[in-house]
Enzyme design. Structure first.
Site, short mmCIF file in Angstrom:
data_model
loop_
_atom_site.label_atom_id
_atom_site.label_comp_id
_atom_site.label_asym_id
_atom_site.label_seq_id
_atom_site.Cartn_x
_atom_site.Cartn_y
_atom_site.Cartn_z
N GLU A 157 0.95 -1.36 -0.15
CA GLU A 157 -0.12 -0.41 -0.16
C GLU A 157 0.17 1.49 -0.17
OE1 GLU A 157 -2.61 -0.05 3.04
OE2 GLU A 157 -3.46 -2.09 2.75
N GLU A 358 -5.42 -9.05 1.80
CA GLU A 358 -5.62 -8.55 2.93
C GLU A 358 -7.28 -7.76 2.30
OE1 GLU A 358 -3.99 -5.35 4.61
OE2 GLU A 358 -1.79 -5.59 3.86
C1 FCB Z 1 -4.16 -2.32 5.87
C2 FCB Z 1 -2.88 -2.09 6.29
C3 FCB Z 1 -2.41 -3.00 6.97
C4 FCB Z 1 -3.61 -3.35 8.45
C5 FCB Z 1 -5.52 -2.79 7.33
C6 FCB Z 1 -6.02 -2.86 8.53
O1 FCB Z 1 -4.22 -0.89 5.33
O2 FCB Z 1 -2.30 -2.89 5.62
O3 FCB Z 1 -2.34 -3.10 7.88
O4 FCB Z 1 -3.51 -2.34 9.15
O5 FCB Z 1 -5.61 -2.00 6.94
#
Ligand code: FCB
Length: 784
Positions: A157, A358
């Site tokens: 990210e 994620e």
């Molecule tokens: C993402 C991050 C991760 C965590 C989630 C909730 O943006 O990559 O580390 O904080 O959000």
């Protein structure tokens, strides 16, 4: 293929990141990272550094085949360069061996936001040299682990790291310059390209990058994606999409920045940092794109709106909140967006292999002796998996799904209050316990998909069998009759909860002539405030009232229309009583409900004196105790970070603070914060320091504000408590985890819930009852 099962070989797993779980920040030669410097929370977190064998065992028990973790750059290069630290590499060596031994495929991320502080001191990501150091780091870890790690992700990210870290200043390193944010983003991309090259040269099998991709849309498109936006709104959507998504997708996958972005960068500090040949390096082919998806971004055109510092160039764009279900973090839950975004990537980049790296949610879990019941998390993941399944049907090439995350952990600037884990961690003992969602996920992995049909609705018979009692007894318990012994009642209620039994309301009210239902009405708490307390109270009140045989109807009071619906529901006697929380802006509703003649109780003192009894804590007394404590410690120039003055709680805390100062013959220094967030607390603290530089203590109206104030003090070079002592209010989880730990005033959450439930129960029995004000107690820790 049925819609519930996934393609053969589909990979299931979880993702984590080093800073959020490892702890062990100053042993075995690790250097500090920018997050060690920036975080006001304790950085020991889950102590995964020492407990990794247990954590790998947990993953194995869940049957996970893939695991994405990140490496801590300052563990390998404590000073940012030079010779790699062997002890740091040893740790990842052991971890990878453990994973491979457990049959779990490692996915390594090189950068998940924890830049060595040494590199930040030399300019950080806005400096080109950091990109070169990143490639060296990639080569060094590959040399050690490349024989066992097949797949490498360079960055996680980069939008967040660049724009929240260098633009908005709400993430480490906390800088606030649009020009630096754009330069940081470019150098991260360059670092990605250089690392891809280095990894390929070293023989890496697969290389990719992880991007946070947020579909951007107008409010109307959230529920109706096909809806046409006005020209102005469409332009607003396009600008934000360019900043968040295309700024990263296009250089990496097409070797060029979006045309429309260049003038924006030019305006904010110029394009001097973009050198000839950079985009070629950045645009080298990758094997896999990691997609992190949590929530869409909802925007519309609003000519007067100033730019948001996280989105330089967003003048005239309003970021909107939408009336959808949200997670505890306030993020809208829109699973359909996952299908949309996978569809878009498939259309725009045909042939590109994707992986969900994620996806997950923060909810307040119900922790009981018999388990951690996180139904919300289960439905969140289930709905997103259905959306993912739909995208696969439509042709998306997705290799696997990695849930965020294995363990409850340190959620960056939000600290420990956020719970994203499938596994609960007790941070006092480091004990890990599987949540219901972990067990549910294990079943998903086992059957390579979702259950075809939802489980059968439990009946009275099933409950009776589970509790080992007769049907009549179950019926008596759920109808709230008092002739049942407490032990039997507990056993029946346990079975009811475990099975998710919902008694048939209509049939029951025929027998009892009462609905036995209680409406639990939630007015939407303000952004950044009160939500944790509300969530906790909801849970306690629900279980207490359910334990008393009441059926709870949860109702959301967020719009005028919903207020009308709630009043109509109560007028129709579909509820015997109402619990209303929080009081913030819900006064009118409370009065209307009380006129229906149905008993109503309130959490928190209402703004205007009312006939409705309420439960509150002694806010004024707690604030006075906090202030007196500071005075007893010899502090004389005590400021207060207040919070919005129209909140009754804030008014009461301010009154207590003033009264204590007045008794000591001292004068107040006040700075109101716009809302109850940490950043508002930091802003108010900065103003306070500017107005009263000699301040030696601060009382903040809430812990979140206090944590923000501590950050601003640290930025200003003031030590807590040596230079300035700090006291907060609420004693939220995060308070004991700050450095130094926060002195605060404890608001008894469970007692408030108990008092609310009791108050309502006595009112249902027709007893006359008055409001309850509970004492708040000072908890002394290191900050004062
Ligand atoms: C993402 C991050 C991760 C965590 C989630 C909730 O943006 O990559 O580390 O904080 O959000």
């Amino acid at each position: 293929m049925s819609t519930a099962s996934f393609p053969e070989g589909f990979e299931w797993g979880v993702s984590t990141s080093a800073f959020q779980i490892e702890g062990a920040t100053n042993i075995d030669g690790r250097g500090p990272s920018i997050w060690d410097t920036f975080s006001v929370d304790r950085v020991e977190t889950c102590d995964h550094y020492h407990r990794y064998p247990e954590d790998v065992r947990l993953m194995r028990e869940l049957g996970l085949g893939s695991y994405r973790f990140s490496m801590s750059w300052p563990r390998i290069f404590p000073d940012g360069g030079g010779k790699p630290n062997a002890a740091g590499l040893d740790f990842y060596d052991r971890l990878v061996d453990e994973l491979v031994g457990a049959g779990i495929k490692p996915y390594a991320t090189l950068y998940h936001w924890d830049l060595p502080q040494a590199l930040e001191d030399r300019g950080g990501w806005p400096s080109r040299d950091t990109a070169l150091r990143f490639a060296d780091y990639a080569a060094a870890v590959h040399q050690r682990l490349g024989d066992r790690v097949r797949t490498w992700f360079t960055l996680n990210e980069p939008w967040v790291a660049a724009f929240l870290g260098y633009g908005a200043g709400i993430h480490a390193p906390g800088r606030t310059s649009a020009a630096e944010a754009f330069a940081a983003a470019h150098h991260m991309l360059l670092g990605h390209g250089l690392a891809v090259r280095a990894l390929r040269e070293a023989g890496a099998a697969e290389v990719g990058i992880v991007l946070n991709i947020s579909p951007v849309m107008t409010p109307a498109q959230v529920s109706d994606p096909g809806r046409r936006a006005s020209e102005e709104d469409a332009a607003a959507v396009a600008r934000i999409d360019t900043l968040v998504n295309r700024q990263f997708l296009e250089p990496v996958l097409r070797g060029a920045y979006p045309e429309e972005l260049l003038p924006v960068i030019e305006r904010h500090g110029g394009l001097g940092h973009v050198h000839d040949g950079d985009l070629e390096v950045i645009g080298q082919p990758i094997d896999l794109l990691g997609v992190n998806y949590y929530a869409p971004l909802v925007v519309q055109a609003q000519p007067s709106e100033p730019a948001d510092t996280a989105y330089p160039g967003s003048e005239g764009v309003l970021f909107c909140t939408v009336p959808t279900a949200v997670t505890a973090m306030g993020w809208p839950i829109v699973p359909g967006c996952l299908s949309q975004l996978l569809g878009r990537l498939t259309r725009e980049y045909p042939g590109l292999e994707l992986m969900i790296t994620e996806n997950g949610a923060d909810f307040v879990d119900v922790v009981t002796g018999d388990g951690i019941h996180d139904v919300d998390r289960i439905s969140f993941i289930e709905e997103h998996l259905r959306a993912l399944r739909a995208a696969l049907d439509a042709g998306a090439n997705v290799r696997g799904y990695l849930a965020w995350t294995l363990l409850d952990n340190l959620e960056w600037v939000d600290g420990y209050q956020r719970k994203f884990g499938l596994v609960h961690v007790d941070f006092a003992t480091q004990r890990r316990r599987l949540k219901d969602s972990a067990l549910w996920y294990r079943d998903v992995v086992r059957r390579n998909g979702l259950a075809e049909t939802p489980p059968k609705r439990p009946t009275l018979e099933t409950v009776a069998a589970r509790a080992g009692v007769s049907r009549a007894t179950v019926s008596r318990v759920v109808n709230g009759e008092s002739s049942v012994s407490p032990e039997v009642r507990t056993a029946v209620m346990r079975a009811v909860n475990e099975l998710g039994y919902v008694p048939n309301l209509a049939a029951r009210s025929l027998v009892t002539r009462r609905t036995n239902a209680v409406a639990l009405v939630l007015s939407v708490p303000r952004q950044g405030g009160g939500d944790a307390l509300t969530a906790a109270v909801v849970q306690y009140v629900t279980s207490l009232l359910e334990g008393a045989g009441k059926q709870i109807t949860l109702m959301l009071a967020d719009t005028a229309e919903s207020h009308r619906r709630i009043v109509a529901h109560v007028e129709a006697r579909l509820a015997d009583g109402v619990v209303l929380l929080p009081p913030d802006r819900a006064d009118a509703l409370a009065e209307r409900l009380s006129r229906t003649g149905v008993p109503v109780v309130l959490l928190g003192k209402p703004e205007i004196a009312s006939l409705v009894p309420y439960v509150d804590v002694d806010n004024a007394g707690g604030a006075a105790a906090a202030t007196e404590h500071l005075l007893e410690r010899g502090r004389r120039r005590v400021g207060m970070v207040c919070g919005p003055m129209d909140l009754v709680t804030v008014q009461d805390r301010l009154a207590g603070h003033r009264a204590a100062l007045q008794r000591a013959g001292l004068q107040p220094y006040l700075a109101p914060a716009d809302d109850l967030t940490r950043s508002a607390g930091a802003g108010a603290m900065r103003r306070l320091l500017a107005d009263a530089p000699a301040l030696d203590a601060v009382f903040a109206a809430t812990d979140q504000l206090a944590i923000g104030a501590m950050r601003a003090l640290r930025e200003a070079g003031r030590r807590v408590p040596d230079d300035v002592a700090v006291v907060g209010f609420d004693d939220i989880d995060a308070a004991s985890a700050t450095t130094p730990a926060l002195t605060t005033v404890r608001v008894p959450v469970a007692d408030q819930a108990l008092a609310l439930a009791r108050l309502l129960l006595s009112r249902l029995e027709g007893r006359h009852t008055t409001s309850v004000v509970l004492p708040a107690r000072l908890v002394v820790r290191e900050s004062a």
